[in-house]
Design an enzyme around this catalytic site. Structure first.
Site, PDB file in Angstrom:
ATOM      1  CE  LYS A 132      43.424  35.537  32.497  1.00 13.93           C
ATOM      2  NZ  LYS A 132      43.990  35.138  33.724  1.00 13.93           N
ATOM      3  CE  LYS A 165      39.320  42.081  38.248  1.00 11.83           C
ATOM      4  NZ  LYS A 165      39.877  41.462  39.457  1.00 11.83           N
ATOM      5  CE  LYS A 201      48.401  39.136  35.428  1.00 21.19           C
ATOM      6  NZ  LYS A 201      47.813  39.364  36.753  1.00 21.19           N
TER       7      LYS A 201
HETATM    8  P1  AMP Z   1      41.578  38.032  39.380  1.00 22.67           P
HETATM    9  O1  AMP Z   1      40.750  39.095  38.755  1.00 22.67           O
HETATM   10  O2  AMP Z   1      42.747  37.658  38.533  1.00 22.67           O
HETATM   11  O3  AMP Z   1      41.926  38.320  40.784  1.00 22.67           O
HETATM   12  O4  AMP Z   1      40.669  36.728  39.415  1.00 22.67           O
HETATM   13  C1  AMP Z   1      39.708  36.450  40.432  1.00 22.67           C
HETATM   14  C2  AMP Z   1      39.020  35.131  40.167  1.00 22.67           C
HETATM   15  O5  AMP Z   1      38.338  35.174  38.911  1.00 22.67           O
HETATM   16  C3  AMP Z   1      39.995  33.946  40.052  1.00 22.67           C
HETATM   17  O6  AMP Z   1      39.393  32.805  40.666  1.00 22.67           O
HETATM   18  C4  AMP Z   1      40.134  33.720  38.576  1.00 22.67           C
HETATM   19  O7  AMP Z   1      40.420  32.384  38.253  1.00 22.67           O
HETATM   20  C5  AMP Z   1      38.742  34.095  38.080  1.00 22.67           C
HETATM   21  N1  AMP Z   1      38.793  34.569  36.688  1.00 22.67           N
HETATM   22  C6  AMP Z   1      39.494  35.640  36.219  1.00 22.67           C
HETATM   23  N2  AMP Z   1      39.320  35.787  34.891  1.00 22.67           N
HETATM   24  C7  AMP Z   1      38.484  34.779  34.522  1.00 22.67           C
HETATM   25  C8  AMP Z   1      37.919  34.385  33.265  1.00 22.67           C
HETATM   26  N3  AMP Z   1      38.159  35.067  32.153  1.00 22.67           N
HETATM   27  N4  AMP Z   1      37.100  33.307  33.236  1.00 22.67           N
HETATM   28  C9  AMP Z   1      36.830  32.604  34.381  1.00 22.67           C
HETATM   29  N5  AMP Z   1      37.333  32.919  35.584  1.00 22.67           N
HETATM   30  C10 AMP Z   1      38.146  33.997  35.661  1.00 22.67           C
END
Ligand code: AMP
Ligand code: TRP
Length: 338
Positions: free
Chosen positions: A200, A203, A117
């Site tokens: 991956k 957002k 990041k």
């Molecule tokens: P975040 O949007 O970073 O707060 O992620 C929230 C949850 O979604 C966390 O448990 C992440 O590990 C999961 N997550 C985020 N991006 C992915 C992805 N591309 N594939 C699988 N899990 C994801």
């Protein structure tokens, strides 16, 4: 470990933009399934973590409420689980400070998410981005969480949480915190970008075509899948033959996760099929799964008072668990409690 801890699930998700398919398949769908008698379940909209990303104040406020609506629409039951926003329980920030006096610089410097990041400009990154994993450790340990359902990308942060908990226990000579276990479940623990099979789904990707948002309508979902990057080969019979074809593997994995099947089974069904056959089938399956969620999110967002009431109730219930644990930690660390 001799101490007895309540089996308690804690997990969090950031309110940055819209929730996407990776969040759903990698995390939130598992959160829904874990609600039941086996665990106490606590789910947190981590708004303080979201302050480490660039977002306007109004955008953040809207994203918090939208995320609560989306989580409810996905099947998080605010009666069976505690659903709340991190900033509504100030003990998260307080424990984060206390744990910053336990976690080592060297552990934090190893974190790959910070490096990704911050990029080449680490000195220009805000301190909150560096300290992010300590706040995450505080989130979990404030409830003595024992199990943490997350996607693959959070494994390293969980490791830091365990190291911090272990170090605290060791320093103060008692088992105050459990060492929380990651629960990385399902076929799609790491959903990749639709535009690039080596990064991956996220957002923060500037291209909206890289991800499927839970707010996308049926036409948008179908269009994004139609435009998803692939290769000219048809689908093979066996999973090993997808080696070196990350985009194809990603679409097959997404299909499998949506269908609650194994990727190998999907290949047996579609062996020899070109993407012109597979993509419409995938789009149909994605729309079938996601459109009820999108519709319910919209309906819930029409009633902001209800969303705020869910948040208020969640904050009161989370705070009731967190308060005594924070007090215990303050006492153990040598602060004077009046
Ligand atoms: P975040 O949007 O970073 O707060 O992620 C929230 C949850 O979604 C966390 O448990 C992440 O590990 C999961 N997550 C985020 N991006 C992915 C992805 N591309 N594939 C699988 N899990 C994801
Ligand atoms: N860091 C997690 C992510 O980016 C979000 C998060 C914050 C979290 N606190 C948490 C996840 C506690 C699990 C438990 O996805």
């Amino acid at each position: 470990m001799s101490a007895e801890f309540t089996r308690r699930i804690f997990s969090g998700i950031q309110p940055t933009d819209h929730m996407h398919l990776g969040n759903y398949l990698g995390a939130v769908r598992n959160w829904v399934g874990l609600q039941g008698d086996e665990f106490e379940t606590i789910y947190c909209v981590v708004d303080l973590h979201a302050l480490t990303a660039n977002q306007s104040p109004e955008g953040l406020r809207a994203a918090i409420r939208e995320l609560v609506a989306t989580l409810l629409a996905c099947g998080i039951d605010d009666k069976r689980s505690i659903l709340f926003a991190q900033s509504h329980v100030p003990a998260h920030s307080e424990l984060a400070w206390l744990l910053s006096c336990v976690a080592r610089m060297g552990w934090l410097k190893r974190m790959t998410q910070f490096k990704e990041k911050a990029g080449k400009k680490q000195d220009a990154a805000v301190h909150g981005l560096f300290a992010y994993p300590v706040l995450m450790a505080a989130d979990i340990l404030l409830y003595k969480g024992t199990h943490v359902p997350v996607g693959e990308d959070q494994k390293q942060h969980l490791e830091l949480t365990r190291e911090t908990a272990g170090s605290f226990n060791h320093t103060y000579g008692r088992e105050v915190f459990p060492l929380p276990e990651p629960l990385i479940l399902g076929a799609a623990t790491r959903v990749m970008s639709l535009r690039d099979g080596s990064s991956k789904m996220s957002k923060s990707d500037p291209s909206d075509y890289s991800r499927i948002n839970l707010t996308d309508d049926a036409d948008t979902i179908a269009l994004k899948i139609r435009k998803a990057k692939t290769d000219p080969e048809p689908l093979p019979e066996r999973l090993e033959e997808l080696d070196g074809r990350p985009e194809a593997l990603n679409l097959v994995t997404i299909y499998a996760a949506l269908d609650k099947a194994e990727p190998a089974e999907i290949l047996q069904r579609y062996a020899g099929a070109p993407f012109s056959t597979f993509k419409p089938a995938l789009a149909e399956l994605a729309v079938e799964t996601l459109s009820p969620i999108t519709a319910e999110t919209k309906r819930l967002l029409g009633d902001q008072a209800h969303i705020d009431a869910v948040l208020a109730d969640g904050a009161a219930r989370a705070g009731a668990i967190a308060g005594p644990i924070l007090a215990e930690v303050q006492e153990i660390m040598g602060l004077v409690r009046l």
